[in-house]
Scaffold this active site. Sequence first.
Site: not given
Lengths: 679, 633
Positions: B293, B553, B347
Amino acid sequence: MTNTHKDFSQVGLKDEEEDFIDILEDRRHSSDLSFAFRTFSPQPYKVAPPCSTAELNRVVLESQFLRYVTKEVAVEMDLSVEEVQEEARGILGEMSQNLQLGFIRLMAYTFNKVFKRLYSSIFVNMEGLNRLHQATQENPVILMPNHRSYIDFLVISYIMFLYDIPIPVIAAGIPLAGMKIVGEILRRSGAFFIRRAIGSDKLYWAVLSEYVRTIVRKGFAPLEFFVEGFRSRTLKSVSPKLGMMHMVLEPFFKGEVFDITLLPISISYDRVLEESLLAHELLGVPKPKESTMGLLKASRVLSENYGCMHVNFGRPLSVRQLCEGRINRCQYNLIPRDLPEKPTAEAQACVSWLAHLVVRNQEQGSQISPWSLMCGLLLQVPTRVLTEEGFPWHQLTEKTLWLRKLALDFGGRLNWPDGVPDSDVMSSTATLHRGIVQCKAGRVFLVQQDEPARTHPVRPEEGVMKTAAAALMLVSYRNQCLHVFVRPALLATAMHITKSTQRDELLAFFSFLQDVFSYEFIFIPGESLQDFEEACRLLKKCGAIHANQQEVAAAQGGMEVLSFLQELLKPFIHSYQLVFRYLCEAESDILTEKEFGLAVRGLATKLLLTAELHTYEALSSDLQKNVLSALRRLEALTKLSSSVSNKFKVNKAAVKRIADMLSGKIPPLNLQASPDARL
Amino acid sequence: MASSSCGGGSDRQMAAQHRLSIIAGHLQRPSGSNTAILAAECKAQASKPFVSSERRTVPRRRQEIMKWNGWGYSDSKFVYNKKGQAEFTGRRYKLSGMIIPGLKDWMENTFGATLQHKTTATPALNSSAVPPPTLNEAFMEELKSTGIPFSADAEDRVFRAHGHCLHEIFALREGKIGRVPDMVVWPNCHNDVVKIVELACKHNVCLIPYGGGTSVSSALECPPEESRSIVSLDTSQMNRILWIDEKNLTAHVEAGIIGQDLENLLNESGYCTGHEPDSMEFSSLGGWVATRASGMKKNIYGNIEDLVIHIKMVTPQGVIEKSCQGPRMSTGPDIHHFIMGSEGTLGVITEVTMKIRPVPEYQKYGSVVFPNFEQGVACLREVARQRCAPASIRLMDNEQFKFGHALKPQVSSIFTSFLDGLKKFYITKFKGFDPNRLCVATLLFEGDREKVLQHEKQVYDIAAKFGGLAAGEDNGQRGYMLTFVIAYLRDLGMDYYVIGESFETSVPWDRVLDICRNVKARIVYECKDKGVQFPPLSTCRVTQTYDAGACVYFYFAFNYRGLGDPVHVYEQVEHAAREEILANGGSLSHHHGVGKLRKEWMRETVSSVGMGMLQSVKDYVDPKNIFGSRNLL
């Protein structure tokens, strides 16, 4: 993929025949001056703001690309960067356009005067203009007219001015810039000038390509250039030049613009201003240098009538759509986009394909005059008949009407006036071209050139040349309609030479003919099969053949069409065989282009006199050049790069093999055609 | 509450008293059923949490506070009131309870979306529409014995079957439910996860980790071809800060904590992470690590890979972690980079040590208006070149500028509206900016007061060189506030036949303008081509600057009235837009990740060898494909 572009390339088909409007009609009823001062208000380009000439030049000189090249050149030439920059500035100064509306008005005024005198009508398709109008607002637009006459230059600008479409900047040859006053007027009418032989001048290439790319990126004005490179001396399409085309397309490849609109424009003339000049050029008389004085002297030609001119604005081609699947734009992701790089093979192939597609579109959009059909037929009559006893007029009329139907069947756009009796059309056409043919007592004669009275008797060779000029004019006008017939004609020829009905064999020979004549007629690279299928479809449509998945055979009653088509190609085949024969029999296998031209012309003249050769086309320097290019492409000839005088080396065995294949002695085994890579 | 019993231990803290009162308040709330046992267990095994999580936002039953078929809190949404004016409900946000007068006209003018044309979403989840769970009895039996809470309730399962891609939300609104997890399990600590993973391996159960549920890459979608029982491993209850190391400025945190809780809790101790992705209200620390992120203020604090010091992840092969907390190591390829971006395929990330910073003394918003987008980008590029980017700098294009304007709440005083008018006059008439070309950059400065003011001046001076005019703090602040409410706006759009989404990329500086223009144009082109009846909204902004490029974006939405299969059209257009991004030198993703939505482009993105490397890691770590979300590869 194979089908997608078909939609674009089938522009010229009958079902969507568009209305043409005579733009001179209104001009004849209004003052030239008020026309020149009309309000000109084009719709602006939506993507980017307008860009002045000074701004454009500044951006070019300050570009990163030019900075790279400048540094490279400075190192190579052992100069300082400043010196190279100065040189670049000089090149740009010589090159750049300086479009000013005032000069467009002047040009419009002059053209109004000239056009009204020269032409009875200038027909323009309004729908095409409307589409162009729309396109100029959305994407950079490239106007791509064919080039048949000096008139082509600026006629587009004249029409744009008339219909409020942004005035284009136009790529022109540097000789025009050298004309006193006129050069400057052209520059201010939007012309920019390109040197003829750039060769390996790296800095020049760099400035030119950056200039062109910047115009495309900025998109403020359409860019007009002749993809054929120069004026066709034979009125036939010329194999497209790829250098400029690549410069134009690169901003799309590199994502600098969203799309580019290519707009093929077909300009067709009933009668070409420089018809006799062209014929003489083909016979080796050098072209007069472009000069202002020359232009004034040529004003004599302005007193004659040149019939109609058709300007057909084709359907806009979206480069983005056409390149789908042909170019991987990611290939530019890993290096700076302004780094000077050789175009990749993929890019080259794509550029070449697009360039050919545009030329094909130009062909399909051109209007065929009755005269062109008549020439096609007259050339199938022995020349001696035309010069001595004449050909019956009624027979010519009958044949022309027959050919008109065939041309329409093949999807040609015919410029045959409606509502006028056919006989009137025929006779007015002959009148328009009275410099080439004359009608006496119901018979048509070829006009021999009047030469000043000579003291010594005419030598037989001179007699040949006299007829040749007129014959080559017929050839040129016939060429205007060749593109309609060429594919079926190749098939008809393949059937005739191979005597086969096997589809595979015919296709192989068809492709071989395309390879041999690749500079003579325009074929889109890699679409041999489609061309073959089109030929089958057209011949089937007019009932000349039966065809299925395995066999292609002449139909009963198809002989008239087939033999006409075979005859249409014979001059080419005979001329090529003649050149092949010369090359194989020449003493040396190393020749200069000049020697070659003279020798072939000499041989042809000799054979014409002994009636071993029947076509005057072998005398055409254009055809001679095309043979050499084709042989080079087929690797039967290599250019010796070291020499200045265009020397080449002939592989006689290879030429012999090609000659034998062409005459049907041996079957065409797959020739090694190297990809077209002239950039 | 789970952790209330271990909560009050940190009485050294200044805010301890305050927090105790809060704890008291929370204790009175009705709590989940079998938390007591768990708390005891976890307390026994884990060290005492340094900061308690009693104020956690996300309950085990998300449906208590969140929408089942839209974004965010149930009480917060845009509606048209009786007067036909747009209003934002609830009390959570600055915009809550306010009238937004310009929104209706903007919706009409931009999309042709009028009040007359309304769609109705399925009001409530119909449990019978949910396919019955495929349960692995043996697994369930053993799980029961561990005492870890789980559920096979239809609502619980549906909530964890999706992220927030358009097609996912659209299907829910239509009441269409596809393959959903068969079971949800809520581990409470690292050891719980170890047990669950062991059991899953033993019984061959498919595990899909679930954090905040804000994925926009189809990463949470259950592979329809999965025949094993799928268990959603919801980390939301692992939400404690286990310790804060003030000497090294690090905090050790359980990975299930969501962004706003993490910041709030750290703030109480005077610290922050500074990691603020737009989704921080709901997204989790583990999710950030698993998707690589990026936060709004990365210019000061860095992206997640810069913030993370140590990661603990439970895999089918065991637990992976480093042995020390050295700030940088030269020990072969960094194993953290196998974990970061693994998108739940290897995981479960259980605990993370990350950097913290003292809460900044001073914060200041700002904004700059540019005559056009080109100038704006040039300014951002210069700011990046001088490496003086503020905590955040974002450049909106003209369409977004107009959109931001439409979202202005009703002005209370005539004076403010007069001022607004004056500003508009000054910019468009006096300065000659074309209202259809100008664009705006929003800024956020952070640090000590003096430095912020100095920094601010530097940035405004650069902006002035590119024709930028300072346009006030308000515009800036509103810009950032909108990032949190914009996701709610999509739900309003969907009520009126408008669908849309955002997607992102990162791209070198020299291509920023080209990619913005081409992708926006491609979207318009594709919409036309696919038969969309109304012109779409196709807009972009530059949201992050780096030395060598920027993050861009794109927002894309259209009115789908008259289309038979709007979602399919939407997907085709988004696909084409992504192709365009890649063709223009943009990356497959800057921070959303790949998931299943973008995995078709992975091979060309990282090369076949790269794919092989990733695949071989997967094959070693998880040979039975227990973590079977099928993301990424």
